[in-house]
Design a protein around this motif. Sequence first.
Motif, PDB file in Angstrom:
ATOM      1  N   VAL A 149      27.621   7.858  53.109  1.00 32.74           N
ATOM      2  CA  VAL A 149      26.351   8.500  53.422  1.00 32.74           C
ATOM      3  C   VAL A 149      25.547   7.536  54.277  1.00 32.74           C
ATOM      4  O   VAL A 149      25.387   6.363  53.923  1.00 32.74           O
ATOM      5  CB  VAL A 149      25.557   8.854  52.150  1.00 32.74           C
ATOM      6  N   VAL A 150      25.061   8.019  55.425  1.00 37.51           N
ATOM      7  CA  VAL A 150      24.285   7.192  56.345  1.00 37.51           C
ATOM      8  C   VAL A 150      22.860   7.730  56.386  1.00 37.51           C
ATOM      9  O   VAL A 150      22.641   8.937  56.521  1.00 37.51           O
ATOM     10  CB  VAL A 150      24.893   7.213  57.755  1.00 37.51           C
ATOM     11  N   LEU A 151      21.890   6.808  56.267  1.00 34.95           N
ATOM     12  CA  LEU A 151      20.476   7.177  56.336  1.00 34.95           C
ATOM     13  C   LEU A 151      19.825   6.444  57.512  1.00 34.95           C
ATOM     14  O   LEU A 151      19.233   5.375  57.339  1.00 34.95           O
ATOM     15  CB  LEU A 151      19.754   6.822  55.029  1.00 34.95           C
ATOM     16  N   PRO A 152      19.943   7.012  58.712  1.00 38.52           N
ATOM     17  CA  PRO A 152      19.385   6.350  59.896  1.00 38.52           C
ATOM     18  C   PRO A 152      17.867   6.434  59.917  1.00 38.52           C
ATOM     19  O   PRO A 152      17.270   7.303  59.274  1.00 38.52           O
ATOM     20  CB  PRO A 152      19.988   7.152  61.047  1.00 38.52           C
ATOM     21  N   ARG A 153      17.262   5.530  60.687  1.00 35.28           N
ATOM     22  CA  ARG A 153      15.811   5.544  60.870  1.00 35.28           C
ATOM     23  C   ARG A 153      15.413   5.700  62.336  1.00 35.28           C
ATOM     24  O   ARG A 153      14.218   5.714  62.638  1.00 35.28           O
ATOM     25  CB  ARG A 153      15.201   4.261  60.308  1.00 35.28           C
ATOM     26  N   SER A 154      16.388   5.806  63.240  1.00 33.34           N
ATOM     27  CA  SER A 154      16.062   5.902  64.664  1.00 33.34           C
ATOM     28  C   SER A 154      17.067   6.787  65.382  1.00 33.34           C
ATOM     29  O   SER A 154      18.185   7.021  64.889  1.00 33.34           O
ATOM     30  CB  SER A 154      16.059   4.510  65.321  1.00 33.34           C
ATOM     31  N   VAL A 155      16.657   7.248  66.542  1.00 33.87           N
ATOM     32  CA  VAL A 155      17.547   8.057  67.378  1.00 33.87           C
ATOM     33  C   VAL A 155      18.779   7.255  67.751  1.00 33.87           C
ATOM     34  O   VAL A 155      19.911   7.770  67.737  1.00 33.87           O
ATOM     35  CB  VAL A 155      16.798   8.525  68.644  1.00 33.87           C
ATOM     36  N   GLU A 156      18.578   5.986  68.082  1.00 36.81           N
ATOM     37  CA  GLU A 156      19.701   5.132  68.492  1.00 36.81           C
ATOM     38  C   GLU A 156      20.729   4.996  67.371  1.00 36.81           C
ATOM     39  O   GLU A 156      21.945   4.960  67.628  1.00 36.81           O
ATOM     40  CB  GLU A 156      19.174   3.759  68.911  1.00 36.81           C
TER      41      GLU A 156
END
Length: 455
Positions: free
Chosen positions: A43-50
């Motif tokens: 499970v990935v929890l990104p914080r940015s578009v990049e």
Amino acid sequence: MDQLMDLLRDGLPDEALLTDPDVTAAYRNDMASFCDAGVPAVVVLPRSVEQVQHVMRTATALRVPVVPQGARTGLSGAANASEGCIVLSLVKMDRILEINPVDRTAVVEPGVVNAALSRAVAEHGLYYPPDPSSWEQCTIGGNIGTASGGLCCVKYGVTAEYVLGLEVVLADGRLLTTGRRTAKGVAGYDLTRLFVGSEGSLGIVVRAVLALKPTPPPQLALAAEFPSTAAACDAVCRIMAEGHGPSLLELMDRTTLRAVNAMADMGLPETTEALLLAAFDTPDPSSELAAVGKICEEAGATEVVPADDTAESELLLQARRLALTALEQVGTATMIDDVCVPRSRLAEMLEGTAAIGDRYGLTVGVCAHAGDGNTHPVVCFDAADPDASRRARESFDAIMALGLELGGTITGEHGVGVLKKEWLAREIGPVGLELQRGIKNTFDPLGLLNPGKLF
């Protein structure tokens, strides 16, 4: 798995990656019953578009499926994990980037909770109308993915009508900008509308430009009791035919009223067969309520009770918001249908649904956005009983078949997901299905985005 984790770590902080099976198990599925779910690899929890772009580039390189998620309050299995997939949870991307009172727009990330946006824009005298019943938990990204609706749709419309533009990360990691920030714009194909309701199968929404409206006056509501659902539906048809524009027009049947009372002890009338709630947010709501109250009486209402103030009105609306939660406590499990029919066929839909419940020996409570013709029959059953589970599934399908027979659609606002993909094929037909699959292939030729959903 090792290669996947190594590549993901190249562009993501450790705290953005969840691999503990006890933790990732919570991300396997949304709130729908009878929908298969796999075990995610990570499970990935990104914080940015990049960071989202990095995830998609990695997934493409390794041919790993990706399932985007919001708050997982959906009711169709659209957010369910695929076996060995990357679950891309966007809840950490929760910033309101801009509120523009002149242009009446907001720019938000997908993890912004619906109610949080509503409160933020209210400080500027603005209003974001789409209000699903789960608005205190559901996210704007999830609302966009399923093209969700809410209680106010009869006057203000659904999510799709408020999405002006999007930034979307495509399957290969490229960033696509669609739509506009202007009040008008007709340049090229409307790709923005294409993404709304696509359930994450075409791309990952990472930013949205949303239209806002001026805050309307506080709404006043009335409750009308009816001796039958047919009489309540007749009142709905008369209200709309006479040109009234309620901000809300909701129906609850006797089963639903009893369930809400049992859960919240709200003193709702349990002896009536149907309760109709109508509300207006016009400058003079009292006169509108008086007119609608008279229509209800002419249609056979046994009692009409207008609210004296906004607090009493909100109490009535809170009862409606609790309906689905209350019905979930009637059995050990529920299947929540989402069939929308023309308003003129609403009575046939409700009477047919009641007959289906009787035929299968199950409790089926109905709450409905009556002004839209959007019904939510809730099939309550004992999940531990295989025969009851079978009958629940069969009755659920029978309700969808009835909706199509009446000129309706299998989903007004919950989406297709896993639960209704066989029925989507029946509704749109072979030509429609071929073209929709072609669109999917154009945006996602490797079939990595939310596989197994819609078709």
